[in-house]
Motif scaffolding. Structure first.
Motif, short mmCIF file in Angstrom:
data_model
loop_
_atom_site.label_atom_id
_atom_site.label_comp_id
_atom_site.label_asym_id
_atom_site.label_seq_id
_atom_site.Cartn_x
_atom_site.Cartn_y
_atom_site.Cartn_z
N PRO A 52 0.90 -1.21 0.09
CA PRO A 52 0.12 0.11 -0.10
C PRO A 52 0.98 1.37 -0.08
CG PRO A 52 -0.91 -1.47 1.56
CD PRO A 52 0.40 -2.05 1.03
N ALA A 53 0.17 2.37 -0.59
CA ALA A 53 1.00 3.87 -0.92
C ALA A 53 -0.05 4.63 -0.81
CB ALA A 53 1.88 3.62 -1.99
N ARG A 54 0.37 5.87 -0.17
CA ARG A 54 -0.52 7.13 -0.32
C ARG A 54 0.09 7.37 -1.68
NH1 ARG A 54 1.71 10.06 4.59
NH2 ARG A 54 3.39 9.28 3.61
N ALA A 55 -0.80 8.66 -2.10
CA ALA A 55 -0.54 9.32 -3.49
C ALA A 55 0.56 10.06 -3.23
CB ALA A 55 -1.83 10.43 -3.67
N THR A 56 1.06 10.54 -1.98
CA THR A 56 2.32 11.32 -1.99
C THR A 56 3.56 10.35 -1.96
OG1 THR A 56 2.22 11.19 0.59
CG2 THR A 56 1.48 13.16 -0.56
N ASP A 57 3.31 9.23 -1.52
CA ASP A 57 4.44 8.08 -1.69
C ASP A 57 4.45 7.84 -3.36
OD1 ASP A 57 4.67 7.82 1.17
OD2 ASP A 57 3.10 6.23 1.00
N LEU A 58 3.27 7.69 -3.96
CA LEU A 58 3.50 7.20 -5.65
C LEU A 58 4.01 8.60 -6.09
CD1 LEU A 58 0.03 5.62 -5.75
CD2 LEU A 58 2.29 4.45 -5.98
N SER A 112 -3.35 11.54 -8.19
CA SER A 112 -4.72 11.34 -7.49
C SER A 112 -5.84 10.96 -8.33
CB SER A 112 -4.94 12.70 -6.72
OG SER A 112 -4.00 13.17 -5.91
N ARG A 113 -5.95 11.64 -9.55
CA ARG A 113 -6.82 11.41 -10.60
C ARG A 113 -6.68 9.96 -11.16
NH1 ARG A 113 -5.65 16.37 -12.77
NH2 ARG A 113 -4.41 15.24 -14.52
N GLN A 114 -5.61 9.41 -11.23
CA GLN A 114 -5.27 8.08 -11.72
C GLN A 114 -5.59 7.07 -10.76
OE1 GLN A 114 -1.53 8.10 -13.55
NE2 GLN A 114 -2.24 8.94 -15.58
N VAL A 115 -5.40 7.27 -9.64
CA VAL A 115 -5.61 6.44 -8.39
C VAL A 115 -7.06 6.31 -8.46
CG1 VAL A 115 -5.53 5.86 -5.82
CG2 VAL A 115 -3.58 6.34 -7.24
N ALA A 116 -7.66 7.33 -8.26
CA ALA A 116 -9.31 7.36 -8.03
C ALA A 116 -9.85 6.71 -9.13
CB ALA A 116 -9.80 8.90 -7.98
N SER A 117 -9.51 6.85 -10.31
CA SER A 117 -10.18 6.24 -11.55
C SER A 117 -9.78 4.68 -11.44
CB SER A 117 -9.86 6.71 -12.86
OG SER A 117 -8.51 6.68 -12.98
N LEU A 118 -8.67 4.34 -11.07
CA LEU A 118 -8.23 2.62 -10.93
C LEU A 118 -9.25 2.03 -9.77
CD1 LEU A 118 -4.63 3.00 -11.38
CD2 LEU A 118 -6.02 1.96 -12.70
N VAL A 119 -9.43 2.92 -8.52
CA VAL A 119 -10.13 2.51 -7.54
C VAL A 119 -11.71 2.31 -8.20
CG1 VAL A 119 -11.31 3.02 -5.43
CG2 VAL A 119 -9.04 3.49 -5.72
N ALA A 120 -12.18 3.12 -9.11
CA ALA A 120 -13.34 3.11 -9.60
C ALA A 120 -13.49 1.69 -10.46
CB ALA A 120 -13.83 4.26 -10.31
N LEU A 121 -12.52 1.49 -11.21
CA LEU A 121 -12.46 0.26 -11.92
C LEU A 121 -12.37 -1.04 -11.21
CD1 LEU A 121 -10.12 1.72 -14.82
CD2 LEU A 121 -12.41 1.11 -15.19
N GLY A 122 -12.18 -0.80 -9.97
CA GLY A 122 -11.85 -1.97 -9.24
C GLY A 122 -10.35 -2.79 -9.19
N LEU A 123 -9.38 -2.01 -9.82
CA LEU A 123 -8.14 -2.45 -10.00
C LEU A 123 -7.25 -2.15 -8.78
CD1 LEU A 123 -7.83 -1.71 -13.85
CD2 LEU A 123 -8.57 -3.75 -12.63
N SER A 139 -3.50 3.32 -0.91
CA SER A 139 -4.00 2.56 -2.01
C SER A 139 -3.06 1.25 -2.10
CB SER A 139 -4.30 3.30 -3.22
OG SER A 139 -5.14 4.30 -2.86
N SER A 140 -3.58 0.20 -2.78
CA SER A 140 -2.87 -1.09 -3.08
C SER A 140 -3.67 -1.43 -4.43
CB SER A 140 -2.53 -1.74 -2.15
OG SER A 140 -3.87 -2.62 -1.64
N ILE A 141 -2.74 -1.99 -4.99
CA ILE A 141 -3.34 -2.94 -6.38
C ILE A 141 -4.33 -4.06 -5.73
CG2 ILE A 141 -2.79 -4.25 -8.34
CD1 ILE A 141 -0.31 -2.29 -8.60
N SER A 142 -5.50 -4.13 -6.26
CA SER A 142 -6.53 -5.07 -5.64
C SER A 142 -6.10 -6.33 -6.32
CB SER A 142 -7.86 -4.78 -6.19
OG SER A 142 -8.00 -4.89 -7.55
#
Length: 86
Positions: free
Chosen positions: A30-36, A48-59, A74-77
């Motif tokens: 897991p990583a925070r957006a600031t870590d990424l 932030s936008r890309q992570v939010a959209s990846l969350v919405a896609l379930g990835l 966040s972490s890759i699901s």
């Protein structure tokens, strides 16, 4: 672009930018957006936008931080890992 074609095969909503983020995501967990931002040298608003959209896609999934309930790394699901492995 190859990433864009591969991304769209995984999910029609996965463009080359989000595909690149997933491909370059550090396997350390897991990583925070600031870590990424620090790891990948990307702009915070883009990450932030890309992570939010990846969350919405379930990835990608947001996970609770064990020491601070205000932080949601966040972490890759499991689905995102399966999609990246082929």
């Amino acid at each position: 672009m190859v990433q864009g074609r591969l991304g769209s095969q995984v999910d029609p909503g996965l463009d080359s930018g989000r595909c690149a983020l997933m491909l370059r995501w550090d396997a350390s967990g897991p990583a925070r957006a600031t870590d990424l931002v620090a790891r990948l040298g990307m702009d915070m608003s883009t990450v932030s936008r890309q992570v939010a959209s990846l969350v919405a896609l379930g990835l990608v999934e947001r996970v609770p931080h064990p020491g601070d309930g205000r932080v949601r790394p966040s972490s890759i699901s499991a689905e995102g890992s399966a999609d990246r492995s082929g």
